[in-house]
Scaffold this motif. Structure first.
Motif, short mmCIF file in Angstrom:
data_model
loop_
_atom_site.label_atom_id
_atom_site.label_comp_id
_atom_site.label_asym_id
_atom_site.label_seq_id
_atom_site.Cartn_x
_atom_site.Cartn_y
_atom_site.Cartn_z
N ALA A 91 0.83 -1.21 0.00
CA ALA A 91 0.00 0.00 0.00
C ALA A 91 0.86 1.26 0.00
N SER A 92 1.95 1.23 0.77
CA SER A 92 2.85 2.37 0.81
C SER A 92 3.47 2.65 -0.55
N LEU A 93 3.93 1.61 -1.22
CA LEU A 93 4.53 1.78 -2.54
C LEU A 93 3.52 2.30 -3.55
N GLY A 94 2.28 1.84 -3.44
CA GLY A 94 1.26 2.27 -4.38
C GLY A 94 0.77 3.69 -4.17
N ALA A 95 0.98 4.24 -2.97
CA ALA A 95 0.47 5.57 -2.66
C ALA A 95 1.44 6.69 -2.98
N ILE A 96 2.71 6.38 -3.16
CA ILE A 96 3.72 7.43 -3.26
C ILE A 96 3.54 8.32 -4.49
N ILE A 97 3.41 7.73 -5.67
CA ILE A 97 3.31 8.54 -6.89
C ILE A 97 2.01 9.34 -6.94
N PRO A 98 0.83 8.74 -6.66
CA PRO A 98 -0.40 9.56 -6.66
C PRO A 98 -0.33 10.71 -5.66
N SER A 99 0.22 10.47 -4.48
CA SER A 99 0.33 11.52 -3.48
C SER A 99 1.28 12.62 -3.93
N ALA A 100 2.41 12.22 -4.49
CA ALA A 100 3.38 13.21 -4.98
C ALA A 100 2.80 14.01 -6.14
N TYR A 101 1.99 13.36 -6.99
CA TYR A 101 1.38 14.07 -8.12
C TYR A 101 0.38 15.12 -7.61
N LEU A 102 -0.41 14.75 -6.61
CA LEU A 102 -1.33 15.72 -6.01
C LEU A 102 -0.56 16.90 -5.46
N GLN A 103 0.60 16.63 -4.86
CA GLN A 103 1.43 17.69 -4.32
C GLN A 103 1.92 18.62 -5.42
N ASP A 231 14.10 19.78 -5.55
CA ASP A 231 12.95 20.42 -6.16
C ASP A 231 12.35 19.60 -7.31
N ILE A 232 12.86 18.39 -7.54
CA ILE A 232 12.38 17.62 -8.68
C ILE A 232 10.92 17.23 -8.50
N THR A 233 10.16 17.24 -9.60
CA THR A 233 8.74 16.91 -9.57
C THR A 233 8.50 15.55 -10.22
N VAL A 234 7.31 15.03 -10.03
CA VAL A 234 6.95 13.75 -10.64
C VAL A 234 7.01 13.85 -12.16
N THR A 235 6.56 14.98 -12.71
CA THR A 235 6.57 15.17 -14.17
C THR A 235 8.00 15.16 -14.70
N GLN A 236 8.92 15.76 -13.98
CA GLN A 236 10.32 15.75 -14.41
C GLN A 236 10.90 14.35 -14.38
N ILE A 237 10.49 13.55 -13.41
CA ILE A 237 11.00 12.18 -13.30
C ILE A 237 10.51 11.34 -14.47
N PHE A 238 9.23 11.48 -14.83
CA PHE A 238 8.65 10.62 -15.87
C PHE A 238 8.66 11.25 -17.26
N GLY A 239 9.01 12.51 -17.38
CA GLY A 239 9.23 13.11 -18.68
C GLY A 239 8.10 13.95 -19.23
N ASP A 240 6.86 13.50 -19.12
CA ASP A 240 5.73 14.27 -19.62
C ASP A 240 4.46 13.86 -18.88
N GLN A 241 3.40 14.61 -19.15
CA GLN A 241 2.15 14.41 -18.43
C GLN A 241 1.54 13.04 -18.69
N PHE A 242 1.66 12.54 -19.91
CA PHE A 242 1.08 11.24 -20.25
C PHE A 242 1.70 10.14 -19.41
N HIS A 243 3.03 10.14 -19.33
CA HIS A 243 3.70 9.09 -18.56
C HIS A 243 3.44 9.24 -17.06
N VAL A 244 3.25 10.48 -16.60
CA VAL A 244 2.90 10.69 -15.20
C VAL A 244 1.55 10.05 -14.91
N LEU A 245 0.56 10.30 -15.77
CA LEU A 245 -0.78 9.74 -15.55
C LEU A 245 -0.74 8.22 -15.65
#
Length: 269
Positions: A91-103, A231-245
């Motif tokens: 559950a912890s592993l599954g929550a990290i990216i959605p929570s970070a994206y909301l942030q 300061d890195i964001t989830v979008t920067q890690i995955f490259g673009d909005q599509f891959h983030v979603l």
């Protein structure tokens, strides 16, 4: 004073003591640097911050256990519910990216506040890069925080208003988020606090929360060590909005079944 009214006041007092220990230990370490080592404030290095964090968490753990503010019990361990431990990690592993994206979706802060946030993030990165950083952030901090916010504060709140358990869980999560003193990361600890509070209320133990907390902090530690950019964001890690979603969707496919399994398996130990 009415005995029942003492319980929510006790919950707040526990958190106040927690913050006071943090402030006193930090001040003591700072005084050691200024008076003994004759260094400037700007020279307080990451080793000093690791030492301060380690001392603060150890003192908290010992104090709350010694005074039985957060009673330690072997009941959950004796049940050998390793399935709950496993699903807590998942559950912890599954929550990290959605929570970070909301942030990441939160609006930007005024420049003066943002500068303080950036400094706090850089400080945390320095701690993570220092020997002992993993121990204090991923091992000691989860134990201390679960003892304070769930084992002590939430315990008192649930004793006060057991019929309003979700309100009590929310209040403890709110206090948990505020105690982190980082407005840029308010959403993540608030959501985690809700989940950890629910896990504690269902099991009567802080062990599942400690495991969840450890897994969450370990992932944050590994990401920080890998990217070296506070300061890195989830979008920067995955490259673009599509891959983030896509990443968010995949994470939810992990998180939702894990919560379902926890809901089935957790009960008072």
């Amino acid at each position: 004073m009415n005995i029942e009214l003492k319980k929510p006041l006790a919950a707040i007092a526990y958190i106040f003591v927690f913050l006071c220990i943090q402030a006193m230990v930090s001040t003591a370490v700072l005084g050691f640097y200024l008076l003994i080592l004759k260094k400037e404030l700007s020279e307080l290095d990451s080793v000093g911050m690791v030492v301060a964090t380690g001392l603060f968490t150890i003192i908290t753990i010992v104090l709350f256990a010694w005074l039985k503010w957060s009673p330690l019990s072997k009941k959950f361990i004796m049940t050998r519910r390793w399935d709950i431990i496993l699903w807590s990690i998942i559950a912890s592993l599954g929550a990290i990216i959605p929570s970070a994206y909301l942030q990441d979706l939160m609006p930007e802060w005024p420049e003066s506040i943002q500068q303080q946030i950036d400094q706090l993030a850089r400080t945390m990165l320095e701690v993570m890069n220092t020997t002992g950083g993993y121990a204090v952030i991923c091992l000691l901090a989860p134990i201390a925080e679960e003892m304070v916010f769930r084992g002590a504060a939430l315990k008192k709140l649930l004793e006060w208003q057991p019929e309003r358990r979700w309100l009590m869980i929310f209040l403890s999560a709110l206090l948990f988020a505020l105690a982190h003193m980082n407005p840029a990361q308010f959403i993540h600890p608030l959501l985690i606090g809700l989940l950890l509070g629910w896990m504690y209320e269902r099991t009567g133990s802080i062990i599942p929360g400690i495991i969840y907390h450890w897994a969450n902090n370990t992932v944050a530690y590994l990401l920080a060590r890998s990217y070296q950019d506070p300061d890195i964001t989830v979008t920067q890690i995955f490259g673009d909005q599509f891959h983030v979603l896509m990443a968010v969707g995949f994470s939810l496919l992990i998180f939702i079944p894990a919560i379902y399994q926890l809901n089935l398996r957790m009960k008072k130990s």
